[in-house]
Scaffold this motif. Sequence first.
Motif: not given
Length: 212
Positions: A159, A162, A167-168, A183, A186, A190, A197-198
């Motif tokens: 988090l 982001f 980026s990832i 991922k 993430a 979420y 989304d980010r």
Amino acid sequence: MNRQISVVVVDDHPFFRDGLSRGLAASGRIRVLGEADDGRSGIAMITDLKPDVAVVDQQMPDLTGTDVVHAVIRDGLPTKVLLLSAVTDSVVVFDALREGAAGYVSKNSDRDAIIGAVERVSKGETVVPPELAGGLVAQIRAHAQPDAPALSERESQVLNGFARGLSIPQIAAELYIGASTVKTHAANLYQKLGVSDRAAAVAEGMRRRLIE
């Protein structure tokens, strides 16, 4: 077959209102129950029909879209309100979300983006313009609330990555883990924040004081 999402469209511009209604209905996944050309008639229609989602123009004479949101929340209606506007200013967006709007989307978005936003808010997700993720930070910091879910150390690191605009792959390199692992963290993040989304994760994370 999945149930169609019921929608009411509220916009004072006939051409845009008609085009929006047609575009939503053409998806086959959304049923437009009615259209209103101003905030007051929109509130009356939402109260009467109780659609899943009301797609409401933010800038209307007399009552704004945020006024409609306030009325829906005040009256305890189950409808989620998605605001549309040609103006995506971080202060306006934050105020709308604070009032209880389920999302805020630019009128310049393409049809698929608006349909996707309707589907997401119908599921209880928060939708914000990705380009406003950074601009919302100051507003969210100033009005942050401490109702934070428990994040794992990795979820918190993702988090914060982001929030820094990483980026990832960049987060993966910084944490010395695989991109697929990032991922996964993430996705868990979420789910805990109720976003998809980010940009929305950053906005919600700032609101809940989860970002350092």
